[in-house]
Design an enzyme around this catalytic site. Structure first.
Site, PDB file in Angstrom:
ATOM      1  N   GLY B  91       0.860  -1.184   0.000  1.00 32.98           N
ATOM      2  CA  GLY B  91       0.000   0.000   0.000  1.00 32.98           C
ATOM      3  C   GLY B  91       0.888   1.223   0.000  1.00 32.98           C
ATOM      4  O   GLY B  91       1.900   1.247  -0.692  1.00 32.98           O
ATOM      5  N   SER B 123       5.875  -5.375  -1.091  1.00 32.59           N
ATOM      6  CA  SER B 123       5.880  -3.955  -1.466  1.00 32.59           C
ATOM      7  C   SER B 123       6.184  -3.060  -0.259  1.00 32.59           C
ATOM      8  O   SER B 123       7.282  -3.122   0.283  1.00 32.59           O
ATOM      9  CB  SER B 123       4.538  -3.635  -2.132  1.00 32.59           C
ATOM     10  OG  SER B 123       4.589  -2.405  -2.795  1.00 32.59           O
ATOM     11  N   GLU B 195       9.448  -6.992 -10.150  1.00 32.54           N
ATOM     12  CA  GLU B 195       8.243  -7.723  -9.758  1.00 32.54           C
ATOM     13  C   GLU B 195       8.376  -9.213 -10.092  1.00 32.54           C
ATOM     14  O   GLU B 195       8.699  -9.569 -11.222  1.00 32.54           O
ATOM     15  CB  GLU B 195       7.030  -7.130 -10.463  1.00 32.54           C
ATOM     16  CG  GLU B 195       6.725  -5.731  -9.959  1.00 32.54           C
ATOM     17  CD  GLU B 195       5.483  -5.143 -10.588  1.00 32.54           C
ATOM     18  OE1 GLU B 195       5.019  -5.679 -11.606  1.00 32.54           O
ATOM     19  OE2 GLU B 195       4.980  -4.151 -10.045  1.00 32.54           O
TER      20      GLU B 195
END
Lengths: 234, 234
Positions: B91, B123, B195
């Site tokens: 987030g 993240s 990623e």
């Protein structure tokens, strides 16, 4: 005197020299300005104040304006107060804001803008003309004492605004998502300025100029497009 | 007990469900864990703690792990201390760090990691496992009391690492430029995790896992590529 600001998304557009696309506009904007005070504190890529000022100086030679870096003054407050015009260049917004607080220059810059001294910002220099620096794209590489900025306009700017690429496989947040997250915690309207566009501020009038529409974000509303020459009403 | 961390660049890769690509690895990593403590404070897109915890709970059902949100405990310090395993989701990193300081949880999380409680981050949850949050890509939408984070590894992470696109006409800073600017002001090494890749930490050993090489940035040196299964030596 009235506020007079020119707040550009970027200093440089693709395939063109530093400030080149803005020069015809700046010639009018800085009409009567002989000496321009340059604030190099945002240090793009960590460039020195002297080297950055030299780049700006070269660009303004073309319209016969002499550029002096604020770092060369012993009394920086007075330098701001006495300036014919002010230009705050791009780089890292955290570094810029941190240095302005460190040198105790935020207040005098604010007052000088209100007094009507013409102010040019590009990228980070435009971000700080808004109410807070909280819609910057930059990394927090230093920790400023506050995110509050000049408040020359009653909104925040997101410079280098980028539309989402619908074909992207990247899962990082899009710019639009980030600005919507800003509005979970804050009420300040945000304008996403695409590269090649700028805001022209005369007193309380804020008008979009340049080549491209801008994206306008208000808390709890869907973002909309704002067209060029549109008066922005807060 | 030894430190045991799994720090992923992203929760979700393109064309796959939430945490799906990591599940085989997580089954081994959380072996023996019955109840997983979830920290939903980063609130992607402003989602509520309850809704976020539900998404995570659904994902972990597949490997028979029960997920409980930290927000449901009255004594959150004790919840961290007693957890079988901890997951801090992605987030906004500023929102996450601000809330962890606000709830006075940074210290207990740090101690619990050192004690050997397995820690999963994705993240923003991976960013805070480094020494500081200063290589986040997120917007400073809230003002945390400090940028210092857990220091579970002696480096910083840049999640969702993106290579520059040589065909781009955009003049905003590239990720590489931003991290190099970080190194003008800071000495902490930085790993750019693409990623689909993650760091696996066992005690003092930090190894790159997943599908893709990572980008390694050290102050005053040119960045290099680090290959999968490579032991990262600081």
């Amino acid at each position: 005197m009235m506020k007079k600001l020119l707040l550009a998304s970027t200093s440089t557009i693709y395939g063109s020299g530093y400030l080149e696309y803005l020069m015809p506009t700046l010639e009018t904007f800085f009409n009567g300005v002989k000496n321009l005070l340059f604030v190099p504190y945002a240090r793009p890529s960590g460039i020195s104040y002297g080297a950055y000022t030299k780049i700006v100086s070269e660009a303004f030679k073309k319209i016969d304006i002499n550029v002096v870096g604020i770092h060369t003054f012993s009394d920086k407050n007075k330098a701001v107060e006495n300036a014919d015009g002010i230009f705050v260049g791009g780089g890292n917004t955290f570094v810029l804001v941190n240095e302005l607080y460190d040198q105790d220059l935020m207040e005098v810059l604010k007052n000088t803008i209100v007094k009507g001294t013409p102010y040019l910002g590009t990228s980070a220099g435009s971000n700080i003309a808004g109410l807070t620096m909280q819609t910057t794209n930059d990394m927090p590489i230093v920790y400023p004492p506050s995110y509050n900025t000049l408040g020359g306009i009653p909104l925040n700017i997101n410079a280098h605004y980028l539309d989402s690429d619908p074909t992207s496989k990247h899962k990082g947040e899009t710019r639009e998502t980030r600005i919507k997250e800003f509005h979970i915690y804050n009420k300040i309207p945000v304008i996403g300025l695409r590269e090649g566009s700028w805001l022209q501020v005369d007193g309380d009038e804020v008008v979009l100029k340049g080549d491209l529409a801008a994206r306008w974000f208000v808390k709890d509303k869907e973002p909309i497009e704002i067209e060029i020459n549109h008066l922005i009403v807060i």
